[in-house]
Design a protein around this motif. Structure first.
Motif, PDB file in Angstrom:
ATOM      1  N   GLU A 334     -10.019   0.479   8.033  1.00  0.00           N
ATOM      2  CA  GLU A 334      -8.922   1.615   7.906  1.00  0.00           C
ATOM      3  C   GLU A 334      -7.475   0.730   8.006  1.00  0.00           C
ATOM      4  OE1 GLU A 334      -7.908   5.667   9.812  1.00  0.00           O
ATOM      5  OE2 GLU A 334      -8.462   4.283  11.143  1.00  0.00           O
ATOM      6  N   ASN A 335      -6.841   0.805   6.746  1.00  0.00           N
ATOM      7  CA  ASN A 335      -5.474   0.503   6.651  1.00  0.00           C
ATOM      8  C   ASN A 335      -4.625   1.386   6.977  1.00  0.00           C
ATOM      9  OD1 ASN A 335      -3.432  -0.015   4.462  1.00  0.00           O
ATOM     10  ND2 ASN A 335      -3.933  -2.032   5.354  1.00  0.00           N
ATOM     11  N   ARG A 336      -3.595   1.296   7.967  1.00  0.00           N
ATOM     12  CA  ARG A 336      -2.740   2.295   8.443  1.00  0.00           C
ATOM     13  C   ARG A 336      -1.308   1.997   8.261  1.00  0.00           C
ATOM     14  NH1 ARG A 336      -5.226   5.275  12.254  1.00  0.00           N
ATOM     15  NH2 ARG A 336      -3.510   5.168  13.640  1.00  0.00           N
ATOM     16  N   VAL A 337      -0.969   0.849   7.482  1.00  0.00           N
ATOM     17  CA  VAL A 337       0.464   0.587   7.647  1.00  0.00           C
ATOM     18  C   VAL A 337       1.191   1.219   6.808  1.00  0.00           C
ATOM     19  CG1 VAL A 337      -0.278  -1.754   8.184  1.00  0.00           C
ATOM     20  CG2 VAL A 337       0.111  -1.239   5.838  1.00  0.00           C
ATOM     21  N   LEU A 338       0.750   2.105   5.609  1.00  0.00           N
ATOM     22  CA  LEU A 338       1.492   2.727   4.591  1.00  0.00           C
ATOM     23  C   LEU A 338       2.107   4.126   5.025  1.00  0.00           C
ATOM     24  CD1 LEU A 338      -0.597   1.942   1.443  1.00  0.00           C
ATOM     25  CD2 LEU A 338       1.620   0.937   1.916  1.00  0.00           C
ATOM     26  N   PRO A 339       3.372   4.300   4.689  1.00  0.00           N
ATOM     27  CA  PRO A 339       3.862   5.544   4.870  1.00  0.00           C
ATOM     28  C   PRO A 339       3.344   6.519   3.795  1.00  0.00           C
ATOM     29  CG  PRO A 339       5.614   4.501   3.565  1.00  0.00           C
ATOM     30  CD  PRO A 339       4.138   3.426   4.133  1.00  0.00           C
ATOM     31  N   ALA A 340       3.456   7.774   3.971  1.00  0.00           N
ATOM     32  CA  ALA A 340       3.056   9.041   3.146  1.00  0.00           C
ATOM     33  C   ALA A 340       4.031   8.944   1.933  1.00  0.00           C
ATOM     34  CB  ALA A 340       3.037  10.098   3.676  1.00  0.00           C
ATOM     35  N   GLY A 341       3.795   9.379   0.691  1.00  0.00           N
ATOM     36  CA  GLY A 341       4.629   9.496  -0.276  1.00  0.00           C
ATOM     37  C   GLY A 341       5.172   8.205  -1.283  1.00  0.00           C
ATOM     38  N   PRO A 342       6.226   8.582  -1.906  1.00  0.00           N
ATOM     39  CA  PRO A 342       6.939   9.646  -2.215  1.00  0.00           C
ATOM     40  C   PRO A 342       6.053  10.701  -2.892  1.00  0.00           C
ATOM     41  CG  PRO A 342       8.555   7.842  -2.536  1.00  0.00           C
ATOM     42  CD  PRO A 342       6.969   7.270  -2.257  1.00  0.00           C
ATOM     43  N   SER A 343       5.367  10.168  -4.119  1.00  0.00           N
ATOM     44  CA  SER A 343       4.667  11.244  -5.156  1.00  0.00           C
ATOM     45  C   SER A 343       3.323  10.714  -5.168  1.00  0.00           C
ATOM     46  CB  SER A 343       5.163  10.913  -6.536  1.00  0.00           C
ATOM     47  OG  SER A 343       4.969   9.745  -7.087  1.00  0.00           O
ATOM     48  N   VAL A 344       2.422  11.815  -5.336  1.00  0.00           N
ATOM     49  CA  VAL A 344       0.959  11.022  -5.465  1.00  0.00           C
ATOM     50  C   VAL A 344       1.143   9.993  -6.446  1.00  0.00           C
ATOM     51  CG1 VAL A 344      -1.280  11.854  -6.343  1.00  0.00           C
ATOM     52  CG2 VAL A 344       0.099  13.510  -5.076  1.00  0.00           C
ATOM     53  N   ALA A 345       1.611   9.853  -7.369  1.00  0.00           N
ATOM     54  CA  ALA A 345       1.571   8.697  -8.106  1.00  0.00           C
ATOM     55  C   ALA A 345       1.959   7.496  -7.559  1.00  0.00           C
ATOM     56  CB  ALA A 345       2.732   8.736  -9.723  1.00  0.00           C
ATOM     57  N   ASP A 346       2.875   7.437  -6.481  1.00  0.00           N
ATOM     58  CA  ASP A 346       3.191   6.325  -5.732  1.00  0.00           C
ATOM     59  C   ASP A 346       2.284   6.135  -4.648  1.00  0.00           C
ATOM     60  OD1 ASP A 346       5.897   5.626  -6.443  1.00  0.00           O
ATOM     61  OD2 ASP A 346       6.446   7.674  -5.844  1.00  0.00           O
ATOM     62  N   VAL A 347       1.591   7.041  -4.198  1.00  0.00           N
ATOM     63  CA  VAL A 347       0.480   6.884  -3.301  1.00  0.00           C
ATOM     64  C   VAL A 347      -0.677   6.343  -4.054  1.00  0.00           C
ATOM     65  CG1 VAL A 347      -1.462   7.983  -1.875  1.00  0.00           C
ATOM     66  CG2 VAL A 347       1.046   8.796  -1.771  1.00  0.00           C
ATOM     67  N   ALA A 348      -0.926   6.571  -5.320  1.00  0.00           N
ATOM     68  CA  ALA A 348      -2.256   6.020  -6.059  1.00  0.00           C
ATOM     69  C   ALA A 348      -1.917   4.536  -6.484  1.00  0.00           C
ATOM     70  CB  ALA A 348      -2.241   6.792  -7.363  1.00  0.00           C
ATOM     71  N   ALA A 349      -0.462   4.252  -6.548  1.00  0.00           N
ATOM     72  CA  ALA A 349      -0.213   2.705  -6.956  1.00  0.00           C
ATOM     73  C   ALA A 349      -0.329   2.116  -5.579  1.00  0.00           C
ATOM     74  CB  ALA A 349       1.481   3.020  -7.549  1.00  0.00           C
ATOM     75  N   ASN A 350       0.042   2.397  -4.556  1.00  0.00           N
ATOM     76  CA  ASN A 350       0.044   1.669  -3.141  1.00  0.00           C
ATOM     77  C   ASN A 350      -1.480   1.561  -2.974  1.00  0.00           C
ATOM     78  OD1 ASN A 350       2.768   1.963  -3.076  1.00  0.00           O
ATOM     79  ND2 ASN A 350       2.595   3.847  -1.495  1.00  0.00           N
ATOM     80  N   ALA A 351      -2.377   2.314  -3.195  1.00  0.00           N
ATOM     81  CA  ALA A 351      -3.784   2.236  -3.093  1.00  0.00           C
ATOM     82  C   ALA A 351      -4.367   1.239  -4.017  1.00  0.00           C
ATOM     83  CB  ALA A 351      -4.618   3.676  -3.205  1.00  0.00           C
ATOM     84  N   ALA A 352      -4.028   1.255  -5.228  1.00  0.00           N
ATOM     85  CA  ALA A 352      -4.546   0.360  -6.369  1.00  0.00           C
ATOM     86  C   ALA A 352      -4.045  -0.976  -5.937  1.00  0.00           C
ATOM     87  CB  ALA A 352      -3.870   0.665  -7.629  1.00  0.00           C
ATOM     88  N   PHE A 353      -2.807  -1.033  -5.402  1.00  0.00           N
ATOM     89  CA  PHE A 353      -2.244  -2.300  -5.247  1.00  0.00           C
ATOM     90  C   PHE A 353      -3.217  -3.063  -3.931  1.00  0.00           C
ATOM     91  CE2 PHE A 353       1.161  -4.934  -2.791  1.00  0.00           C
ATOM     92  CZ  PHE A 353       1.221  -5.917  -3.579  1.00  0.00           C
ATOM     93  N   TYR A 354      -3.230  -2.294  -2.916  1.00  0.00           N
ATOM     94  CA  TYR A 354      -4.157  -2.653  -1.934  1.00  0.00           C
ATOM     95  C   TYR A 354      -5.584  -3.108  -2.342  1.00  0.00           C
ATOM     96  CZ  TYR A 354      -6.883  -2.390   2.530  1.00  0.00           C
ATOM     97  OH  TYR A 354      -7.655  -2.494   3.372  1.00  0.00           O
ATOM     98  N   TYR A 355      -6.194  -2.036  -2.822  1.00  0.00           N
ATOM     99  CA  TYR A 355      -7.444  -2.281  -3.241  1.00  0.00           C
ATOM    100  C   TYR A 355      -7.787  -3.470  -4.036  1.00  0.00           C
ATOM    101  CZ  TYR A 355      -8.809   1.926  -0.990  1.00  0.00           C
ATOM    102  OH  TYR A 355      -8.793   3.141   0.020  1.00  0.00           O
ATOM    103  N   GLY A 356      -6.789  -3.714  -5.063  1.00  0.00           N
ATOM    104  CA  GLY A 356      -6.795  -4.791  -6.082  1.00  0.00           C
ATOM    105  C   GLY A 356      -6.883  -6.061  -5.380  1.00  0.00           C
ATOM    106  N   LEU A 357      -6.207  -6.163  -4.314  1.00  0.00           N
ATOM    107  CA  LEU A 357      -5.887  -7.493  -3.357  1.00  0.00           C
ATOM    108  C   LEU A 357      -7.313  -7.678  -2.656  1.00  0.00           C
ATOM    109  CD1 LEU A 357      -2.101  -6.977  -2.280  1.00  0.00           C
ATOM    110  CD2 LEU A 357      -3.102  -8.801  -3.881  1.00  0.00           C
ATOM    111  N   MET A 358      -7.792  -6.667  -2.316  1.00  0.00           N
ATOM    112  CA  MET A 358      -8.927  -6.843  -1.391  1.00  0.00           C
ATOM    113  C   MET A 358     -10.266  -6.967  -2.293  1.00  0.00           C
ATOM    114  SD  MET A 358      -7.867  -6.346   1.809  1.00  0.00           S
ATOM    115  CE  MET A 358      -9.335  -5.914   2.841  1.00  0.00           C
TER     116      MET A 358
END
Length: 488
Positions: A334-358
């Motif tokens: 459970e990765n807990r370091v990220l803040p919420a937002g700003p947009s859903v697109a930004d949230v999805a991008a943050n997730a893609a960046f993390y999951y890609g690295l992992m």
């Protein structure tokens, strides 16, 4: 914590029995890990998003009970503060157009929830810390009605024996005290879950620790607290301090905090659960009827209630999760370091960046954690929280470089490779990771946009924060990524 608990008073006997049950659960977990009792086919990704509720002028609205009743969907739940809610997205496969479907799913759920919130005179905001929060908004009366929050508050202050001291140095300085854990409610995050097999858990956790700093640098979205401009991701320091059970004397003795980055790379998921049992006294010593040893001996899967409850009161930035789903045990990071937002697109991008690295870093022949000290990873997180994309971060082979350079030169190519290994459609990967690239090239994150917009408005700080927050809400719902938002 993830679990509802009754309102009770604990005895010394409760604490003794609970400690014994935690250690019994730990022994059973060790046996399950040795015998490979965990089913795992391929990685699954899930997330939780915490949101704030604001009124028509952008101030916090203490209406989560009414808003949740209006939303009337089981995937929405209360959070610590009455101005917080949370949505839970079940783990799913990212292969093919899975990343697009995940973003569309979150967007549809948020649209529905926002429509229902408006019927209660409120709006939902995805942001790391609500900029319009004032100290008087965060007292014991702010806590949600669920008994688990009040019980947690009582136990933390019983352990401390004194008020919380909040002291955060940044562009400006905050130095104040709190008589409840309500300031924790100011911290709203996105939590990314990755289901992995037991043999791969240590490599994934170590990799997640190594990238925590770059994650925060490129996603920072919490520059204001109580009207002061502090750090780019103030939420990190605030969360660490708002749940601290240690008075100054225990800190001086080196007692570990409840919000913890850790102190070493691990070799097994067992290391983390064993540390929990060794270092942390119980906050909520509630024993279940289940005998985990008897369950295992009879061929059933134990829930390990006490171990998981204890784990839920220790807030690692990358937390191990044990869960039983449809009678099958699973492990998740459970990765807990990220803040919420700003947009859903930004949230999805943050997730893609993390999951890609992992999908790349845990499988390297010379993994990053074998070439990097644990302290360097921790220092990266601290620097990223303080300075965002302006932080200088250490990475093996590059040395200490600006966060944007590290991400553009080294990590983004790895994230593209990782998403390809997931089987994510190239067009989806390019769309999402181009948002990460755009932030690095423009230097604009949610935090920098907030600060620039407040400075452009000028005048009274709280009035400027209100106006900026309302603009933020409007732009958030366009689903345009933050690096494209105007500041003039």
């Amino acid at each position: 914590m993830g679990k509802d608990v009754p309102a009770v008073a604990f005895t010394r006997d409760d604490r003794r029995k609970y400690r014994e049950k935690v250690h019994r659960c730990l022994d059973v977990l060790a046996q399950m890990l040795r015998e490979s009792r965990f089913a795992f086919d391929h990685p699954l990704a899930g997330l939780e998003i915490e949101l704030n509720i604001v009124d028509a002028i952008g101030d916090p609205a203490m209406r989560n009970a009414q808003v949740l009743a209006a939303i009337a969907r089981p995937d929405w739940a209360t959070e610590l503060g009455q101005f917080n809610v949370e949505i839970n997205i079940e783990p799913q496969d990212l292969r093919g157009d899975g990343a697009v479907r995940l973003e569309d799913d979150v967007r549809a759920r948020l649209n529905h929830a926002e429509e229902r919130a408006r019927s209660q005179g409120a709006h939902l905001v995805m942001i790391g810390i609500l900029p319009t929060l004032c100290e008087q908004d965060l007292g014991a009366g702010t806590l949600s009605a669920n008994p688990r929050y009040r019980l947690l508050n009582e136990q933390i202050f019983a352990a401390r024996g004194e008020d919380l001291h909040l002291c955060i140095e940044g562009v400006e300085r905050l130095d104040t005290h709190a008589d409840s854990v309500a300031p924790e409610a100011a911290c709203t995050s996105v939590q990314l879950h990755l289901q992995v097999g037991p043999e791969e858990f240590a490599a994934h956790w170590n990799a997640a620790q190594a990238v925590a700093g770059p994650q925060v640098a490129v996603a920072a979205n919490s520059p204001y607290l109580f009207g002061r401009e502090l750090q780019r991701e103030t939420r990190i320091a605030l969360f660490e301090q708002a749940t601290d059970t240690r008075p100054a004397e225990l800190k001086a003795q080196g007692v570990r905090p409840r919000v913890w980055f850790g102190e070493r790379w691990i070799t097994s998921v067992f290391d983390l659960f064993e540390e929990n049992a060794r270092y942390y006294p119980a906050l909520l010593p509630l024993c279940a009827d289940e005998d985990p040893r008897a369950e295992l001996d009879q061929g059933r899967v134990p829930c390990l209630h006490e171990l998981t409850l204890h784990n839920g009161t220790i807030y690692r930035w990358n937390r191990p999760v044990y869960a039983v789903v449809d009678g099958v045990p699973h492990l998740r990071v459970e990765n807990r370091v990220l803040p919420a937002g700003p947009s859903v697109a930004d949230v999805a991008a943050n997730a893609a960046f993390y999951y890609g690295l992992m999908r790349v870093l845990p499988y390297d022949e010379r993994p990053v954690w074998s070439r990097m000290s644990f302290r360097s990873a921790q220092d990266n997180l601290t620097a990223a929280a303080r300075d965002g994309l302006d932080a200088r971060l250490y990475w093996p082979g590059l040395g200490e470089v600006p966060a944007s350079e590290l991400i553009l030169r080294r990590l983004l190519p790895l994230a593209y490779e990782g998403l390809a290994r997931w089987g994510v459609d190239r067009s989806a990967a390019e769309r999402l990771l181009s948002i990460i690239e755009g932030r690095c090239l423009t230097g604009r994150t949610g935090a920098t946009w907030q600060v620039e917009r407040v400075r452009a408005r000028g005048g009274d700080r709280h009035t400027a924060l209100r106006g900026m927050t309302l603009e933020y809400v409007e732009r958030m719902h366009t689903n345009e990524p933050v690096h494209t938002w105007d500041v003039l």
